[in-house]
Scaffold this motif. Structure first.
Motif, mmCIF file in Angstrom:
data_model
loop_
_atom_site.group_PDB
_atom_site.id
_atom_site.type_symbol
_atom_site.label_atom_id
_atom_site.label_comp_id
_atom_site.label_asym_id
_atom_site.label_seq_id
_atom_site.Cartn_x
_atom_site.Cartn_y
_atom_site.Cartn_z
ATOM 1 N N PRO A 1 0.804 -1.237 0.000
ATOM 2 C CA PRO A 1 0.000 0.000 0.000
ATOM 3 C C PRO A 1 0.828 1.275 0.000
ATOM 4 C CG PRO A 1 0.149 -0.846 2.211
ATOM 5 C CD PRO A 1 0.896 -1.818 1.352
ATOM 6 N N ARG A 2 2.157 1.180 -0.077
ATOM 7 C CA ARG A 2 2.986 2.380 -0.100
ATOM 8 C C ARG A 2 2.829 3.092 -1.440
ATOM 9 N NH1 ARG A 2 8.855 0.611 0.881
ATOM 10 N NH2 ARG A 2 9.194 2.830 1.365
ATOM 11 N N LEU A 3 2.887 4.415 -1.405
ATOM 12 C CA LEU A 3 2.760 5.229 -2.604
ATOM 13 C C LEU A 3 4.141 5.658 -3.084
ATOM 14 C CD1 LEU A 3 -0.329 7.412 -1.622
ATOM 15 C CD2 LEU A 3 -0.271 5.335 -3.015
ATOM 16 N N PRO A 4 4.263 6.051 -4.363
ATOM 17 C CA PRO A 4 5.585 6.354 -4.926
ATOM 18 C C PRO A 4 6.385 7.402 -4.157
ATOM 19 C CG PRO A 4 3.994 6.130 -6.682
ATOM 20 C CD PRO A 4 3.218 6.059 -5.403
ATOM 21 N N LEU A 5 5.718 8.419 -3.612
ATOM 22 C CA LEU A 5 6.456 9.453 -2.895
ATOM 23 C C LEU A 5 7.062 8.940 -1.588
ATOM 24 C CD1 LEU A 5 4.325 12.690 -3.408
ATOM 25 C CD2 LEU A 5 6.461 12.037 -4.519
ATOM 26 N N GLU A 6 6.627 7.765 -1.140
ATOM 27 C CA GLU A 6 7.178 7.169 0.075
ATOM 28 C C GLU A 6 8.398 6.306 -0.226
ATOM 29 O OE1 GLU A 6 4.118 5.153 2.345
ATOM 30 O OE2 GLU A 6 2.583 6.390 1.394
ATOM 31 N N LEU A 7 8.706 6.111 -1.498
ATOM 32 C CA LEU A 7 9.802 5.226 -1.878
ATOM 33 C C LEU A 7 11.102 6.007 -1.999
ATOM 34 C CD1 LEU A 7 7.998 3.232 -4.719
ATOM 35 C CD2 LEU A 7 8.200 2.597 -2.311
ATOM 36 N N SER A 8 12.197 5.328 -1.712
ATOM 37 C CA SER A 8 13.520 5.912 -1.917
ATOM 38 C C SER A 8 13.994 5.581 -3.330
ATOM 39 C CB SER A 8 14.515 5.365 -0.891
ATOM 40 O OG SER A 8 14.708 3.967 -1.090
ATOM 41 N N LYS A 9 15.002 6.309 -3.772
ATOM 42 C CA LYS A 9 15.548 6.048 -5.099
ATOM 43 C C LYS A 9 16.092 4.622 -5.211
ATOM 44 C CE LYS A 9 19.090 7.597 -8.342
ATOM 45 N NZ LYS A 9 20.156 8.583 -8.607
ATOM 46 N N PRO A 10 16.823 4.091 -4.227
ATOM 47 C CA PRO A 10 17.280 2.692 -4.338
ATOM 48 C C PRO A 10 16.140 1.706 -4.478
ATOM 49 C CG PRO A 10 18.538 3.841 -2.650
ATOM 50 C CD PRO A 10 17.434 4.772 -3.057
ATOM 51 N N GLU A 11 14.992 1.976 -3.846
ATOM 52 C CA GLU A 11 13.854 1.063 -3.963
ATOM 53 C C GLU A 11 13.299 1.068 -5.387
ATOM 54 O OE1 GLU A 11 11.558 0.745 0.228
ATOM 55 O OE2 GLU A 11 11.703 2.787 -0.567
ATOM 56 N N VAL A 12 13.258 2.236 -5.995
ATOM 57 C CA VAL A 12 12.784 2.318 -7.383
ATOM 58 C C VAL A 12 13.753 1.592 -8.315
ATOM 59 C CG1 VAL A 12 12.162 3.865 -9.268
ATOM 60 C CG2 VAL A 12 11.599 4.492 -6.921
ATOM 61 N N LEU A 13 15.045 1.785 -8.090
ATOM 62 C CA LEU A 13 16.036 1.096 -8.909
ATOM 63 C C LEU A 13 15.977 -0.412 -8.707
ATOM 64 C CD1 LEU A 13 19.088 3.498 -8.485
ATOM 65 C CD2 LEU A 13 17.658 3.217 -10.510
ATOM 66 N N ASP A 14 15.710 -0.838 -7.475
ATOM 67 C CA ASP A 14 15.563 -2.274 -7.208
ATOM 68 C C ASP A 14 14.373 -2.842 -7.975
ATOM 69 O OD1 ASP A 14 17.747 -2.333 -5.566
ATOM 70 O OD2 ASP A 14 16.612 -2.212 -3.691
ATOM 71 N N TYR A 15 13.300 -2.056 -8.043
ATOM 72 C CA TYR A 15 12.116 -2.504 -8.794
ATOM 73 C C TYR A 15 12.465 -2.697 -10.267
ATOM 74 C CZ TYR A 15 7.711 -2.211 -11.343
ATOM 75 O OH TYR A 15 6.670 -2.450 -12.199
ATOM 76 N N LEU A 16 13.146 -1.716 -10.851
ATOM 77 C CA LEU A 16 13.522 -1.820 -12.260
ATOM 78 C C LEU A 16 14.476 -2.988 -12.500
ATOM 79 C CD1 LEU A 16 14.036 1.956 -13.107
ATOM 80 C CD2 LEU A 16 12.236 0.464 -13.982
ATOM 81 N N ALA A 17 15.426 -3.170 -11.578
ATOM 82 C CA ALA A 17 16.369 -4.284 -11.721
ATOM 83 C C ALA A 17 15.635 -5.624 -11.657
ATOM 84 C CB ALA A 17 17.431 -4.211 -10.623
ATOM 85 N N GLY A 18 14.627 -5.702 -10.800
ATOM 86 C CA GLY A 18 13.851 -6.932 -10.709
ATOM 87 C C GLY A 18 13.084 -7.228 -11.980
ATOM 88 N N ARG A 19 12.541 -6.167 -12.611
ATOM 89 C CA ARG A 19 11.817 -6.372 -13.870
ATOM 90 C C ARG A 19 12.768 -6.787 -14.982
ATOM 91 N NH1 ARG A 19 6.848 -4.709 -14.637
ATOM 92 N NH2 ARG A 19 7.035 -6.412 -16.151
ATOM 93 N N VAL A 20 13.970 -6.184 -15.002
ATOM 94 C CA VAL A 20 14.957 -6.552 -16.024
ATOM 95 C C VAL A 20 15.348 -8.016 -15.858
ATOM 96 C CG1 VAL A 20 17.329 -6.160 -16.806
ATOM 97 C CG2 VAL A 20 15.836 -4.216 -16.309
ATOM 98 N N ALA A 21 15.442 -8.465 -14.605
ATOM 99 C CA ALA A 21 15.824 -9.861 -14.347
ATOM 100 C C ALA A 21 14.788 -10.846 -14.864
ATOM 101 C CB ALA A 21 16.039 -10.068 -12.844
ATOM 102 N N THR A 22 13.558 -10.397 -15.053
ATOM 103 C CA THR A 22 12.517 -11.291 -15.584
ATOM 104 C C THR A 22 12.628 -11.466 -17.097
ATOM 105 O OG1 THR A 22 10.901 -9.499 -15.895
ATOM 106 C CG2 THR A 22 10.941 -10.594 -13.729
ATOM 107 N N GLY A 23 13.516 -10.684 -17.727
ATOM 108 C CA GLY A 23 13.733 -10.856 -19.164
ATOM 109 C C GLY A 23 12.975 -9.892 -20.047
ATOM 110 N N ILE A 24 12.541 -8.741 -19.509
ATOM 111 C CA ILE A 24 11.824 -7.778 -20.343
ATOM 112 C C ILE A 24 12.761 -7.206 -21.403
ATOM 113 C CG2 ILE A 24 10.207 -7.170 -18.501
ATOM 114 C CD1 ILE A 24 11.821 -4.623 -18.046
ATOM 115 N N SER A 25 12.201 -6.692 -22.478
ATOM 116 C CA SER A 25 12.994 -6.148 -23.575
ATOM 117 C C SER A 25 13.552 -4.772 -23.211
ATOM 118 C CB SER A 25 12.133 -6.020 -24.834
ATOM 119 O OG SER A 25 11.113 -5.050 -24.635
#
Length: 361
Positions: free
Chosen positions: A123-147
């Motif tokens: 239930p956390r909103l984007p403004l509550e996230l830190s920059k490392p958390e956002v980067l971790d999210y993107l890294a996790g999506r890349v690890a799934t094999g997205i283009s």
């Protein structure tokens, strides 16, 4: 004549069916921005039957200066629960995109990417996230094999929220981007294009394919053409609102004008030059791609062929014929000459002859 939006309450009493001219891109954007969605089963757009969604649509229509008809309906049988903070944020996000006049496809893509981002951290909103958390999210999506393309879409959708919706400074969200692969454009030889066109007997299909190759048009540009875009006296074709919302005037091939006139006489289009089964609605993009594939099959071309390959072939054949690359840039509507220069990698006249051919083997 301005487009008019009208709502009709469905039997379920949970949604309105939204009626408007299919060709009104601004209206589709407003409907999607207000929380509407396309339902294939309903063969149209639906809007939640609640006061907030209707109010958002009214506000968007007011911004666009468009009339809207909302029927007087009794209270809904079941009151919808109030939106969650994430749902309210998503609605504001979409409304902001629609007011920025982004295309319906951009709104659809951004909405889907941002919705996944919200759901992952709820239930956390984007403004509550830190920059490392956002980067971790993107890294996790890349690890799934997205283009690489989808990775860039995710970054753009998230950046849009922070920088546009929340007015954060641009340096707030600096993230690494994938290096785009340098791929040469896929194209057809002149003989293959000739066989593809000669094997297309359907008048409408042949006219669309000849336009795509003869003027280097994109798929969306072919489908958006109207009869008024053809100037027979000046032998010109006007492309309105192409990629990047740019207009351009193109020379109309003399061999194409009689075919376009015959196509108009036979099909009598109401709005668009090429219309589908329903008068006033443009020909389907998916159907046009199928036309290309079937034509390629008849021509004996075994590799995958798309309509955009005809545009690539047009540019390459012009370059091989000696046309200046700056002129080709203008004809294609490229903002940068670097985009046009990709055709120098495949044009035969720019290739260096191998010394192997001098050995006489």
């Amino acid at each position: 004549m301005k487009a008019t939006i009208s709502l009709c309450l469905l039997a379920s009493r949970t949604d309105f069916q939204v009626f408007f001219p299919y060709s009104a891109v601004a209206v589709r954007t407003a409907v999607l921005g207000a929380g509407g969605r396309y339902e294939a089963a309903a063969r149209g757009y639906l809007l939640p039957a609640d006061a907030d969604a209707v109010a958002r649509l009214r506000a968007a229509c007011q911004q666009l200066g468009l009339p809207i008809y909302v029927p007087a309906v009794p209270a809904l049988a079941a009151e919808l629960p109030p939106p969650t903070p994430a749902q309210a944020l998503l609605a504001r996000y979409c409304q902001f995109i629609s007011l920025k006049r982004y295309s319906p496809q951009t709104l659809k893509n951004y909405r889907g990417a941002f919705q996944l981002f919200l759901a992952h951290h709820a239930p956390r909103l984007p403004l509550e996230l830190s920059k490392p958390e956002v980067l971790d999210y993107l890294a996790g999506r890349v690890a799934t094999g997205i283009s690489e393309a989808y990775q860039n879409l995710l970054i753009n959708a998230i950046k849009f929220y922070y920088e546009q919706v929340e007015d954060q400074p641009h340096h707030y969200y600096a993230v690494p981007r994938p290096k785009r692969p340098l791929q040469n454009p896929k194209l057809l030889a002149k003989e293959e294009v000739k066989a593809l066109l000669q094997g297309t007997a359907n008048l409408k299909h042949r006219a669309m394919l000849m336009l795509a190759y003869g003027l280097g048009l994109r798929l969306g540009e072919v489908l958006a053409l109207t009869p008024a875009d053809i100037d027979a006296k000046r032998m010109a074709l006007y492309v309105r609102g192409g990629k990047g919302k740019k207009d351009r005037d193109l020379p109309l091939p003399e061999s194409l004008l009689p075919l376009l006139r015959e196509q108009f006489r036979q099909f009598r289009p109401v709005i668009f030059l090429f219309e589908g089964a329903q008068p006033g609605e443009p020909y389907s993009a998916r159907s046009l791609q199928q036309v290309v594939k079937q034509a390629a099959g008849r021509a004996g071309i075994r590799r995958p062929v798309s309509l955009h390959m005809l545009r690539h072939s047009y540019a390459t054949h012009l370059l091989e014929g000696g046309t200046d690359i700056r002129m080709i840039q203008s004809l294609l509507g490229h903002a940068s000459i670097k985009t046009t220069e990709i055709y120098t990698h495949v044009a035969q006249r720019t290739r260096v002859a191998s010394p192997l051919d001098d050995l006489g083997l």
